[in-house]
Enzyme design. Structure first.
Site, PDB file in Angstrom:
ATOM      1  N   GLY A  12      45.154  45.327  46.730  1.00 50.14           N
ATOM      2  CA  GLY A  12      46.575  45.283  46.383  1.00 50.14           C
ATOM      3  C   GLY A  12      47.070  43.851  46.300  1.00 50.14           C
ATOM      4  O   GLY A  12      46.308  42.903  46.554  1.00 50.14           O
ATOM      5  N   ASP A  13      48.329  43.693  45.883  1.00 52.16           N
ATOM      6  CA  ASP A  13      48.953  42.374  45.760  1.00 52.16           C
ATOM      7  C   ASP A  13      48.180  41.463  44.806  1.00 52.16           C
ATOM      8  O   ASP A  13      48.125  40.251  45.001  1.00 52.16           O
ATOM      9  CB  ASP A  13      49.084  41.672  47.124  1.00 52.16           C
ATOM     10  CG  ASP A  13      49.735  42.564  48.169  1.00 52.16           C
ATOM     11  OD1 ASP A  13      50.786  43.135  47.850  1.00 52.16           O
ATOM     12  OD2 ASP A  13      49.193  42.694  49.269  1.00 52.16           O
ATOM     13  N   LYS A  16      50.045  42.477  40.081  1.00 52.25           N
ATOM     14  CA  LYS A  16      50.269  43.530  39.081  1.00 52.25           C
ATOM     15  C   LYS A  16      51.657  43.450  38.491  1.00 52.25           C
ATOM     16  O   LYS A  16      51.852  43.648  37.308  1.00 52.25           O
ATOM     17  CB  LYS A  16      50.126  44.902  39.745  1.00 52.25           C
ATOM     18  CG  LYS A  16      48.865  45.587  39.491  1.00 52.25           C
ATOM     19  CD  LYS A  16      48.896  47.019  39.953  1.00 52.25           C
ATOM     20  CE  LYS A  16      49.520  47.244  41.302  1.00 52.25           C
ATOM     21  NZ  LYS A  16      48.670  46.904  42.450  1.00 52.25           N
ATOM     22  N   LYS A  18      53.690  41.097  37.726  1.00 47.78           N
ATOM     23  CA  LYS A  18      53.877  40.194  36.590  1.00 47.78           C
ATOM     24  C   LYS A  18      53.190  40.733  35.324  1.00 47.78           C
ATOM     25  O   LYS A  18      53.764  40.699  34.237  1.00 47.78           O
ATOM     26  CB  LYS A  18      53.309  38.809  36.922  1.00 47.78           C
ATOM     27  CG  LYS A  18      53.286  37.933  35.684  1.00 47.78           C
ATOM     28  CD  LYS A  18      52.611  36.608  35.829  1.00 47.78           C
ATOM     29  CE  LYS A  18      52.226  36.119  34.437  1.00 47.78           C
ATOM     30  NZ  LYS A  18      51.740  34.751  34.418  1.00 47.78           N
ATOM     31  N   GLY A  40      55.255  46.948  46.983  1.00 51.23           N
ATOM     32  CA  GLY A  40      56.339  46.049  46.587  1.00 51.23           C
ATOM     33  C   GLY A  40      55.920  45.203  45.422  1.00 51.23           C
ATOM     34  O   GLY A  40      54.836  44.636  45.419  1.00 51.23           O
ATOM     35  N   HIS A  41      56.724  45.173  44.409  1.00 55.60           N
ATOM     36  CA  HIS A  41      56.470  44.279  43.286  1.00 55.60           C
ATOM     37  C   HIS A  41      57.567  43.245  43.252  1.00 55.60           C
ATOM     38  O   HIS A  41      58.740  43.593  43.321  1.00 55.60           O
ATOM     39  CB  HIS A  41      56.540  45.027  41.965  1.00 55.60           C
ATOM     40  CG  HIS A  41      55.307  45.798  41.660  1.00 55.60           C
ATOM     41  ND1 HIS A  41      54.070  45.386  42.059  1.00 55.60           N
ATOM     42  CD2 HIS A  41      55.127  46.937  40.985  1.00 55.60           C
ATOM     43  CE1 HIS A  41      53.178  46.258  41.634  1.00 55.60           C
ATOM     44  NE2 HIS A  41      53.788  47.212  40.991  1.00 55.60           N
ATOM     45  N   THR A  42      57.172  42.011  43.133  1.00 51.51           N
ATOM     46  CA  THR A  42      58.188  40.993  42.914  1.00 51.51           C
ATOM     47  C   THR A  42      58.153  40.667  41.440  1.00 51.51           C
ATOM     48  O   THR A  42      57.101  40.349  40.907  1.00 51.51           O
ATOM     49  CB  THR A  42      57.860  39.710  43.694  1.00 51.51           C
ATOM     50  OG1 THR A  42      57.363  40.095  44.963  1.00 51.51           O
ATOM     51  CG2 THR A  42      59.076  38.839  43.856  1.00 51.51           C
ATOM     52  N   GLN A 234      49.277  49.516  45.312  1.00 54.51           N
ATOM     53  CA  GLN A 234      48.177  49.109  46.203  1.00 54.51           C
ATOM     54  C   GLN A 234      46.969  48.696  45.339  1.00 54.51           C
ATOM     55  O   GLN A 234      47.159  48.210  44.244  1.00 54.51           O
ATOM     56  CB  GLN A 234      47.807  50.224  47.191  1.00 54.51           C
ATOM     57  CG  GLN A 234      48.834  50.415  48.295  1.00 54.51           C
ATOM     58  CD  GLN A 234      49.923  51.414  47.944  1.00 54.51           C
ATOM     59  OE1 GLN A 234      49.674  52.400  47.307  1.00 54.51           O
ATOM     60  NE2 GLN A 234      51.131  51.154  48.376  1.00 54.51           N
TER      61      GLN A 234
HETATM   62  P1  GDP Z   1      51.784  42.767  43.088  1.00 59.53           P
HETATM   63  O1  GDP Z   1      52.391  43.732  44.038  1.00 59.53           O
HETATM   64  O2  GDP Z   1      50.367  43.126  42.762  1.00 59.53           O
HETATM   65  O3  GDP Z   1      52.624  42.485  41.903  1.00 59.53           O
HETATM   66  O4  GDP Z   1      51.682  41.406  43.865  1.00 59.53           O
HETATM   67  P2  GDP Z   1      52.844  40.582  44.549  1.00 59.53           P
HETATM   68  O5  GDP Z   1      54.123  41.277  44.599  1.00 59.53           O
HETATM   69  O6  GDP Z   1      52.250  40.060  45.791  1.00 59.53           O
HETATM   70  O7  GDP Z   1      53.026  39.428  43.492  1.00 59.53           O
HETATM   71  C1  GDP Z   1      52.375  38.325  43.601  1.00 59.53           C
HETATM   72  C2  GDP Z   1      53.271  37.110  43.686  1.00 59.53           C
HETATM   73  O8  GDP Z   1      52.616  36.087  43.002  1.00 59.53           O
HETATM   74  C3  GDP Z   1      54.632  37.211  43.013  1.00 59.53           C
HETATM   75  O9  GDP Z   1      55.537  36.397  43.713  1.00 59.53           O
HETATM   76  C4  GDP Z   1      54.396  36.663  41.612  1.00 59.53           C
HETATM   77  O10 GDP Z   1      55.508  36.055  41.028  1.00 59.53           O
HETATM   78  C5  GDP Z   1      53.345  35.636  41.880  1.00 59.53           C
HETATM   79  N1  GDP Z   1      52.359  35.485  40.802  1.00 59.53           N
HETATM   80  C6  GDP Z   1      51.910  36.423  39.923  1.00 59.53           C
HETATM   81  N2  GDP Z   1      50.988  35.884  39.119  1.00 59.53           N
HETATM   82  C7  GDP Z   1      50.848  34.583  39.502  1.00 59.53           C
HETATM   83  C8  GDP Z   1      50.012  33.502  39.053  1.00 59.53           C
HETATM   84  O11 GDP Z   1      49.198  33.622  38.143  1.00 59.53           O
HETATM   85  N3  GDP Z   1      50.133  32.311  39.721  1.00 59.53           N
HETATM   86  C9  GDP Z   1      50.996  32.128  40.750  1.00 59.53           C
HETATM   87  N4  GDP Z   1      51.023  30.944  41.346  1.00 59.53           N
HETATM   88  N5  GDP Z   1      51.793  33.121  41.196  1.00 59.53           N
HETATM   89  C10 GDP Z   1      51.718  34.325  40.570  1.00 59.53           C
END
Ligand code: GDP
Length: 450
Positions: A12-13, A16, A18, A40-42, A234
């Site tokens: 996970g994390d 995804k 983005k 959680g997705h940011t 996840q």
């Molecule tokens: P998700 O749940 O799989 O989307 O993962 P997260 O919520 O942990 O998101 C990952 C974090 O990394 C977010 O704050 C994104 O803006 C950031 N992020 C995504 N892709 C990249 C990347 O290629 N480089 C960097 N530096 N940050 C990224």
């Protein structure tokens, strides 16, 4: 038109959020197929930051339909709260957000039980987000739980009684052992059948505009030639069947879950995009062979901002684990990879890639099922040179330093799938799109623009 699953290939994390946000415009609808508000997705949208937990990030795209599938567990309060947040930010979801009638209801008593159990486990805690996800899934599999459609059912009281019959004594036992004292009074009172029934009826009324037989909705859209994106939460190694059990989530996070978790047949799914982070992270307890508990691990955590979206917990960090990634490829049959956070490795002088696990004098290339084996395995590394140049903002693979290109090529070779996206920063523009590869067009119906 392509119906594509997007799945995390690690724990996970993987970033995804983005990638989903980036490819959304190529689809007409997004459906989530498992998990709850523990995911959680940011997402950055314009200059705003959204933290979405239940509702797919596709909701931020005007005109895009979003579905919460039957495979999910939905906490009504969390859903309604998220909706309010979106509305507050000016997002109008009218007519384009649906929740499956068959999704499982996550009740406050599931939260209370989850917390009490984690506390009871002490040092052996699984590291759940304590949001009630596990107990809610249990209520489904043990067949006493409520589905969304039951919130307004004539036999609501009986169904609540069935839940209390199972959960009530467990909570009382935990309370007797002093483990539920931190549960707020509001939640404790939710074990009162009359209060629970009132809450359910109130939720039913507010949720009514969103509830639907979403399997018909989704299959109808497919028949109409629309393109659907199935969004997993996840990651593969947290799948209840295939993951590093028991340190897993309670649902099917692998690509196969997209069919059972939405009611869309496997034959209607055209392909899978796997999200792979350029290194590995894991939240919570459980085996993590390539974990770095040194300065490099701390460096990855800070540089990659590896802190939980929902909980703020620091994530455990380590090198890329190809044993786990190959296993994820086997399970998901990924057609193309989105490699994320490559920029986080930019400054490193050398980078390690785990190619096998050393265990009891042998080198394993496949992930072992046995828990003790996973815990005892030592990583076998290949060390490759770092590129020590910035990759952020590269638009073509040829813009990357040669060592970074080699890193990408190595992943393609090892996993037998092309890297279709290389993400080099949190923003949409910071992504290499491999328009030169036919898979990108096929998985996005040729609708993904440069
Ligand atoms: P998700 O749940 O799989 O989307 O993962 P997260 O919520 O942990 O998101 C990952 C974090 O990394 C977010 O704050 C994104 O803006 C950031 N992020 C995504 N892709 C990249 C990347 O290629 N480089 C960097 N530096 N940050 C990224």
């Amino acid at each position: 038109m392509a119906n594509t699953v997007i799945v995390g290939m690690q724990w996970g994390d993987e970033g995804k959020g983005k990638i989903v946000d980036l490819i959304c415009p190529a689809f007409d609808a997004v459906a989530r197929y498992q998990g709850g508000h523990n995911a959680g997705h940011t997402v950055r949208f314009g200059d705003r930051h959204f933290s979405l937990r239940l509702i797919p990030s596709g909701i931020l795209h005007e005109g895009m339909s979003c579905v919460l599938g039957n495979g999910m567990v939905v906490a009504p309060d969390a859903f309604l709260g998220e909706l309010e947040e979106l509305r507050g930010a000016g997002v109008d979801e009218t007519g384009r957000l649906s929740v499956s009638n068959r999704a499982t209801v996550l009740l406050p008593l599931h939260v209370a039980l989850d917390r009490a159990r984690e506390r009871a486990r002490g040092a052996a805690a699984i590291g759940t987000t304590s949001r009630g996800i596990g107990p809610a899934y249990e209520s489904k599999v043990a067949r006493y739980g409520l589905r969304m459609v039951d919130l307004a059912a004539p036999d609501l009281e009986d169904r609540i009684a069935a839940s209390l019959d199972v959960v009530g004594p467990q909570l009382q036992a935990h309370a007797a052992a002093g483990r539920v004292e931190e549960v707020e009074a509001g939640e404790a009172s939710e074990t009162d059948p009359a209060a629970l029934a009132d809450a359910c009826r109130a939720w039913a009324e507010r949720l009514a505009p969103y509830l639907a037989d979403t399997e018909h909705l989704l299959n109808g859209w497919i028949r109409d030639g629309k393109s659907l994106l199935f969004e997993g939460a996840q990651g593969t190694l947290l799948d209840v069947d295939h993951g590093t059990f028991p340190y897993v989530t309670s649902s099917s996070s692998t690509a196969g879950g997209a069919a059972t978790g939405t009611g869309v047949p496997p034959t209607a799914i055209d392909g899978v995009i796997g999200i792979l982070k350029a290194y590995t992270t894991r939240v919570g307890a459980g085996p993590f062979t390539t974990e770095l508990e040194d300065d490099t691990g701390e460096y990855l955590r800070q540089r990659g901002n590896e802190f939980g979206t929902v909980t703020g917990r620091p994530r455990r960090c380590g090198w890329l684990d190809l044993v786990a990634a190959r296993y994820a490829q086997t399970l998901n049959g990924v057609d193309g990879i989105a490699l994320t956070k490559l920029d986080v490795l930019d400054e490193l002088r050398e980078i390690k890639i785990c190619t096998g696990y050393r265990l009891r004098g042998e080198v394993l290339h496949d992930l072992p099922a046995e828990r003790a084996a996973l815990e005892d395995a030592e990583p076998v590394y290949d060390t490759v040179p770092g590129w020590q140049k910035t990759t952020a903002g590269a638009l073509e693979l040829s813009d990357l330093p040669p060592a970074a290109r080699d890193y990408v090529a190595r992943i393609e070779d090892e996993l037998g799938a092309p890297v279709l996206f290389v993400s080099t920063g949190p923003r949409r523009e910071e992504t290499i799109l491999r328009h030169d590869l036919p898979e990108l067009g096929r998985l996005t119906s040729g609708r993904l623009l440069r």
